[in-house]
Scaffold this active site. Structure first.
Site, PDB file in Angstrom:
ATOM      1  N   GLY A 155      35.803 104.021 -39.921  1.00  0.00           N
ATOM      2  CA  GLY A 155      35.058 102.872 -39.567  1.00  0.00           C
ATOM      3  C   GLY A 155      33.965 103.479 -38.539  1.00  0.00           C
ATOM      4  O   GLY A 155      33.739 104.518 -38.287  1.00  0.00           O
ATOM      5  N   SER A 156      33.045 102.269 -38.457  1.00  0.00           N
ATOM      6  CA  SER A 156      31.972 102.623 -37.552  1.00  0.00           C
ATOM      7  C   SER A 156      31.595 101.381 -36.862  1.00  0.00           C
ATOM      8  O   SER A 156      32.255 100.220 -37.053  1.00  0.00           O
ATOM      9  CB  SER A 156      30.754 103.208 -38.391  1.00  0.00           C
ATOM     10  OG  SER A 156      30.342 102.160 -39.221  1.00  0.00           O
ATOM     11  N   GLY A 157      30.601 101.465 -35.932  1.00  0.00           N
ATOM     12  CA  GLY A 157      30.167 100.533 -34.952  1.00  0.00           C
ATOM     13  C   GLY A 157      30.949  99.866 -33.888  1.00  0.00           C
ATOM     14  O   GLY A 157      30.862  98.774 -33.745  1.00  0.00           O
ATOM     15  N   SER A 158      32.220 100.460 -33.599  1.00  0.00           N
ATOM     16  CA  SER A 158      33.170 100.320 -32.779  1.00  0.00           C
ATOM     17  C   SER A 158      33.984  98.959 -33.209  1.00  0.00           C
ATOM     18  O   SER A 158      34.562  98.273 -32.717  1.00  0.00           O
ATOM     19  CB  SER A 158      32.462  99.572 -31.467  1.00  0.00           C
ATOM     20  OG  SER A 158      32.035 100.908 -30.697  1.00  0.00           O
ATOM     21  N   ARG A 159      33.916  98.617 -34.598  1.00  0.00           N
ATOM     22  CA  ARG A 159      34.730  97.749 -35.056  1.00  0.00           C
ATOM     23  C   ARG A 159      36.351  97.854 -35.245  1.00  0.00           C
ATOM     24  O   ARG A 159      36.579  98.909 -35.735  1.00  0.00           O
ATOM     25  CB  ARG A 159      34.359  97.262 -36.578  1.00  0.00           C
ATOM     26  CG  ARG A 159      32.804  97.019 -36.723  1.00  0.00           C
ATOM     27  CD  ARG A 159      32.285  96.314 -38.010  1.00  0.00           C
ATOM     28  NE  ARG A 159      30.930  96.228 -37.797  1.00  0.00           N
ATOM     29  CZ  ARG A 159      30.226  95.634 -39.111  1.00  0.00           C
ATOM     30  NH1 ARG A 159      30.992  95.091 -39.943  1.00  0.00           N
ATOM     31  NH2 ARG A 159      28.987  95.394 -39.015  1.00  0.00           N
ATOM     32  N   GLY A 160      36.947  97.116 -34.585  1.00  0.00           N
ATOM     33  CA  GLY A 160      38.352  97.205 -34.597  1.00  0.00           C
ATOM     34  C   GLY A 160      38.783  98.103 -33.315  1.00  0.00           C
ATOM     35  O   GLY A 160      39.826  98.396 -33.263  1.00  0.00           O
ATOM     36  N   ARG A 280      25.223 111.602 -37.943  1.00  0.00           N
ATOM     37  CA  ARG A 280      23.999 110.705 -38.150  1.00  0.00           C
ATOM     38  C   ARG A 280      23.169 110.657 -36.905  1.00  0.00           C
ATOM     39  O   ARG A 280      23.649 111.035 -35.686  1.00  0.00           O
ATOM     40  CB  ARG A 280      24.370 109.002 -38.500  1.00  0.00           C
ATOM     41  CG  ARG A 280      25.273 108.633 -37.652  1.00  0.00           C
ATOM     42  CD  ARG A 280      25.643 107.063 -37.887  1.00  0.00           C
ATOM     43  NE  ARG A 280      26.712 106.521 -37.104  1.00  0.00           N
ATOM     44  CZ  ARG A 280      26.507 106.168 -35.706  1.00  0.00           C
ATOM     45  NH1 ARG A 280      25.640 106.610 -35.094  1.00  0.00           N
ATOM     46  NH2 ARG A 280      27.618 105.722 -35.278  1.00  0.00           N
TER      47      ARG A 280
END
Length: 415
Positions: A155-160, A280
């Site tokens: 996952g990415s973007g600190s989701r979860g 990235r």
């Protein structure tokens, strides 16, 4: 002669527009391939060519790129975020274009595999375990010791991602992740990780060169919502060298070193500990801050690499640049927001961005999607940059009316 095109796989709220704007300056026609182009409002506002295609289907992407080659000279393929970066690598190999190693990207994007490779290389990381069910989570947390971080293994973007300080918080977030509320792109796998406490730093890397090291801070736990970043971080030369050395060790351990990498650290009692390696550019406003601080346009230089041209990572000046993110403190309906023109007029402010308009419902998610805007400032000193930021942010005002609550009889009550 066919027009040279830059293919962008999907987009992003922060860096997506920057790639779109930089491409024409390099003589490239940007084309975005997306499963849902409408989710990126900048594509329509900039009049950018966008094609709907299943970006999870490599064969469909190969067919679409092959079709586009009948009209364009495809000079390069890339993307602004990491979920599709391995696919970018596969497309580049298929069409014999410069690109990242897809195997290395896939291993890096699996946080458990990433931890294993870093640990084998002796890179300092928190204690970690992999869990696939509630029992695994509970036993893993007991082995590591509370507090722990629970996060999706992919996952990415600190989701979860959440800090769990008690058994009840652990059970609550486990239920959230496994109970159908979190959207998984693959089978649910949870990383249980020791909480590395200490100041936060991030390294921006291009190729094998550490370009910049920033410092950052977050809003209140248990979530990790960025509040501010500043370049350069307040570190001694020795501390910078330690972070740079560990960063290069990460690249070697993970088989990275082509193109951009962003590495996150916490400086703990045992020194810098790697929290995450992202194959990235740093998320958020990192590229704008690097340009303000050092005069290096990471987006443009990345595109040059993608199309096989020589890049230039030389610093052109040295300033202190910082960003303050605007984060709502409650859920509800945005009544009004304004003051961006006054904030932008403050000397030293480089950019003011607001993402939402009045009457927008706000439901905080505990991750960077909560951000409703930001202010970037730059000056010769840390103290002056902070003062400029504070003055500008104080000129932006907004109000939120909480959603009505239901009475015991099920009728809305006044907030």
């Amino acid at each position: 002669m066919a027009r040279r095109a830059l293919i962008l796989l999907e987009g992003s709220r922060y860096n997506g527009p920057l790639y779109i704007q930089a491409a024409p300056l390099l003589g490239l026609h940007p084309i975005t391939l997306s499963a849902d182009p409408a989710r990126y409002d900048y594509l329509a506002s900039e009049g950018i060519e966008a094609i709907r295609v299943d970006t999870d289907n490599l064969d469909a992407l190969i067919r679409e790129c092959s079709r586009l080659r009948g009209t364009y000279d495809i000079a390069g393929i890339t993307c602004a975020g990491d979920p599709f970066y391995a696919t970018v690598g596969k497309l580049c190999r298929y069409f014999d274009l410069p690109g990242p190693n897809p195997t290395s990207i896939e291993r890096c994007c699996d946080k458990f595999t990433q931890r294993q490779l870093l640990a084998e290389a002796g890179v300092p990381i928190p204690a970690y375990r992999l869990a696939t069910n509630a029992t695994d989570v509970e036993s893993s947390a007991a082995e590591i010791g509370l507090p722990v971080i629970l996060k999706p293994a992919v996952g990415s973007g600190s989701r979860g991602v959440r800090l769990c300080r008690t058994v009840d918080e652990l059970a609550e977030h486990t239920t959230y992740l496994l109970g159908g509320k979190h959207i998984w792109r693959s089978s649910p796998r949870i990383l249980v990780e020791g909480y590395a406490q200490g100041p936060y730093y991030a390294a921006d890397i291009m190729g094998n060169e550490v370009i910049a090291i920033s410092g950052g801070n977050f809003g209140p736990p248990p979530h990790f919502v960025y509040r501010e970043f500043i370049y350069p971080a307040a570190l001694t030369d020795d501390e910078q060298e330690r972070i740079a050395d560990i960063s290069l060790s990460c690249l070697r351990a993970l088989g990275l070193g082509w193109g951009p990498t962003g590495i996150e650290f916490r400086w703990t009692q045992r020194g810098p500990v790697v929290i995450e390696v992202n194959p990235r550019l740093g998320g958020g406003t990192g590229p704008q801050l690097v340009q303000q601080a050092y005069g290096i346009d990471l987006i443009t230089e990345h595109i040059k690499l993608v199309v096989g041209e020589e890049w230039n990572l030389r610093r052109r000046h040295s300033q202190t640049a910082a960003v303050r993110f605007l984060i709502p403190d409650r859920d509800g309906t945005l009544d009004q927001i304004g003051g961006e023109s006054r904030a932008a007029a403050v000397p030293g402010v480089a950019e003011v961005k607001l993402y939402i308009e009045p009457k927008t419902p706000i439901v905080r998610k505990g991750d960077p999607r909560d951000c409703i805007g930001y202010v970037i400032a730059a000056s010769p000193t840390h103290a002056r940059t902070e003062a400029i930021l504070q003055r500008a942010v104080d000129l932006i005002d907004w109000s939120i009316t909480p959603f009505p609550t239901l009475s015991e009889h099920g009728r809305p009550e006044a907030p």
